[in-house]
Design a protein around this motif. Structure first.
Motif, short mmCIF file in Angstrom:
data_model
loop_
_atom_site.label_atom_id
_atom_site.label_comp_id
_atom_site.label_asym_id
_atom_site.label_seq_id
_atom_site.Cartn_x
_atom_site.Cartn_y
_atom_site.Cartn_z
N TYR A 68 13.90 35.09 -16.83
CA TYR A 68 13.08 33.96 -17.24
C TYR A 68 12.33 33.46 -16.01
O TYR A 68 12.93 33.15 -14.98
CB TYR A 68 13.91 32.81 -17.81
CG TYR A 68 13.11 31.56 -18.03
CD1 TYR A 68 12.26 31.44 -19.13
CD2 TYR A 68 13.15 30.50 -17.12
CE1 TYR A 68 11.50 30.31 -19.32
CE2 TYR A 68 12.40 29.36 -17.30
CZ TYR A 68 11.56 29.27 -18.40
OH TYR A 68 10.79 28.14 -18.59
N ALA A 90 -0.58 28.10 -15.08
CA ALA A 90 0.84 28.23 -15.36
C ALA A 90 1.11 29.56 -16.08
O ALA A 90 0.23 30.09 -16.77
CB ALA A 90 1.34 27.08 -16.23
N THR A 91 2.29 30.08 -15.89
CA THR A 91 2.71 31.31 -16.55
C THR A 91 4.19 31.21 -16.91
O THR A 91 5.01 30.82 -16.08
CB THR A 91 2.51 32.54 -15.64
OG1 THR A 91 1.14 32.64 -15.28
CG2 THR A 91 2.94 33.82 -16.36
N ALA A 92 4.52 31.54 -18.15
CA ALA A 92 5.91 31.57 -18.59
C ALA A 92 6.23 32.98 -19.10
O ALA A 92 5.47 33.53 -19.91
CB ALA A 92 6.16 30.55 -19.69
N TYR A 129 4.09 27.32 -12.03
CA TYR A 129 3.18 26.21 -12.25
C TYR A 129 2.95 25.50 -10.92
O TYR A 129 3.50 25.91 -9.88
CB TYR A 129 3.75 25.22 -13.28
CG TYR A 129 5.17 24.78 -12.99
CD1 TYR A 129 5.42 23.61 -12.29
CD2 TYR A 129 6.25 25.54 -13.42
CE1 TYR A 129 6.71 23.20 -11.99
CE2 TYR A 129 7.57 25.14 -13.14
CZ TYR A 129 7.78 23.97 -12.43
OH TYR A 129 9.06 23.58 -12.15
N GLU A 168 8.99 30.90 -14.73
CA GLU A 168 7.96 29.91 -15.02
C GLU A 168 7.25 29.56 -13.73
O GLU A 168 7.88 29.16 -12.76
CB GLU A 168 8.57 28.66 -15.66
CG GLU A 168 7.52 27.65 -16.11
CD GLU A 168 8.13 26.48 -16.84
OE1 GLU A 168 7.39 25.73 -17.49
OE2 GLU A 168 9.36 26.30 -16.74
#
Length: 423
Positions: free
Chosen positions: A38, A410-412, A42, A40
């Motif tokens: 996982y 942002a990237t998730a 930002y 994230e």
């Protein structure tokens, strides 16, 4: 999610009457090894921030089942997971008993306790060991050939080792009563009410109770002739002197598909939320949010390809900074192989526009909470038989955002791959 839920429900309803049941009196088990990630990315105060959890994990499951699934059935199960940064162990027991004339009524009991822990030096930012326990009791009574009454109560308790601002112990209970009017599993109407209580021993300010009337209409002729509509109204009440506001919420989900030709169908998906708070604050604003898509699908026995526009919007009279308009193109692919494999993939590029953000205006650019951006939403789920009872599972959810205001980028990413051996 509406599209996936509709597809799963269609398959379940169409095969329910002829699906093979678990064998009576036998051991069940599985071994699994895999990798989960996982990430994230930002920005905060002009600094790039990266939150990432990458972990190799192994899982094991051992269970004993007696009886026939859907009839009188008993299952006792133990599970364990060991990873580089965390571990968990769980025990579960499930019981189904049919009674009445020709077994027209059924009692279901299900209970589980799970312990989750984090290793020293864990890659998790805020590790906090906890214990979770759940218990469920359900009664299904067939009053007439077309009317079934369902009563259920689900209890959950969560106990953290340490109390923090974000991790708090709670006790939650859901009690529901519903009536299902249907001639067969493929067509029917379900309506009922659910009552929820949420109790926090250390913070009564965020405790609540909620009444939730709900209804569902379903009709499945085949995989490409279906209607699934669900709606609920929630009244959630917090303490008057609490930090959160009580509210009304309306949630509606719609999934429609109908055939145009032997190999062609049109699919419509829509999810709507409408929240109205008793007291609006800086954190709680009334809003209406909607996400929808219309797809033209090409279908064969083992393949479905669809494409069409996807759009969404959020309106808020009291918080214009939150309002947006969104337009994209969604492409979906589902393939199934006779040798034992299935692939479901989707890709949606698009643009989101915030009316309060004015590109090129220095003052508006500085004061706007959100900025316009282009997005890419990639989803993949694959399941394939490698050899006999050995299966490969792959999951990916990737959502990068390219903002007009670069600091908002942002990237998730969520990804997992694992091998599972059924015993």
């Amino acid at each position: 999610m509406t599209r996936v839920a509709g597809r799963v429900a269609a398959v379940a309803c169409l095969v329910l009457a002829t699906a093979p049941f678990a064998h009576a009196g036998r051991w069940l088990g599985s071994l699994e090894a895999g990798y989960e990630s996982y990430t994230e990315r930002y920005s905060i105060a002009d600094d790039d921030t990266l939150s990432s959890v990458d972990e190799f994990r192994s899982r094991a499951r051992l269970a004993y089942a007696a009886g026939l699934f859907g009839r009188d059935y008993t299952l006792v199960e133990a599970r364990a997971m060991v990873g580089e940064s965390s571990w968990d162990a769980a025990a579960r027991a499930m019981l189904t008993r049919r009674f009445g004339e020709v077994g027209r009524h059924a009692l279901n009991l299900d209970a589980e306790i799970m312990r989750r822990g984090f290793r020293e030096g864990s890659t998790y930012e805020f590790p906090n060991d906890y214990t979770r326990g759940t218990a469920r009791a359900g009664l299904r009574a067939r009053a007439t050939p077309s009317l079934t009454v369902r009563a259920e109560d689900r209890f959950e308790i969560l106990d953290y080792d340490q109390r923090t601002e974000f991790d708090y112990d709670y006790v939650k209970n859901h009690a529901s009563l519903a009536a299902d009017v249907s001639r067969d599993p493929t067509r029917g109407v379900l309506a009922g009410v659910r009552y929820t209580t949420f109790v926090v021993p250390d913070s009564a300010e965020i405790e609540y109770d909620a009444w939730i009337p709900f209804a569902e209409v379903r009709a499945f002729d085949d995989l490409h002739e279906r209607v699934l509509v669900s709606a609920s109204v929630e009244r959630r009440t917090y303490p008057d002197d609490g930090t959160r506001s009580s509210f009304w919420a309306v949630v509606v989900a719609l999934g429609l598909e109908w055939s145009l030709h032997r190999h062609w169908s049109i699919e419509m998906i829509d999810d709507l939320e409408d929240y109205a708070y008793d007291e609006e604050t800086g954190a709680y604003h009334d809003y209406v949010e909607n996400a929808a898509a219309i797809l033209l699908n090409f279908n064969t026995a083992a393949l479905q390809v669809g494409a069409g526009p996807a759009f969404g919007w959020l309106n808020s009279d009291t918080s214009p900074d939150d309002e947006y308009r969104e337009l994209g193109v969604r492409v979906v692919l589902e393939m199934m192989g006779g040798s034992g494999w299935w692939v479901s993939a989707s890709y949606e590029p698009g643009l989101r526009d915030y009316p309060s953000y004015q590109e090129g205006d220095p003052v508006a650019d500085l004061n706007a909470v959100f900025s316009d951006y282009s997005y890419h939403r990639v989803g993949l789920f694959a399941n394939a038989r490698v050899w006999q009872a050995l299966w490969l599972n792959v999951f990916l959810d990737y959502q990068p955002e390219d903002h007009e205001r670069e600091d908002d980028d942002a990237t998730a990413t969520i990804a997992s791959v694992n091998l599972t051996l059924s015993l």
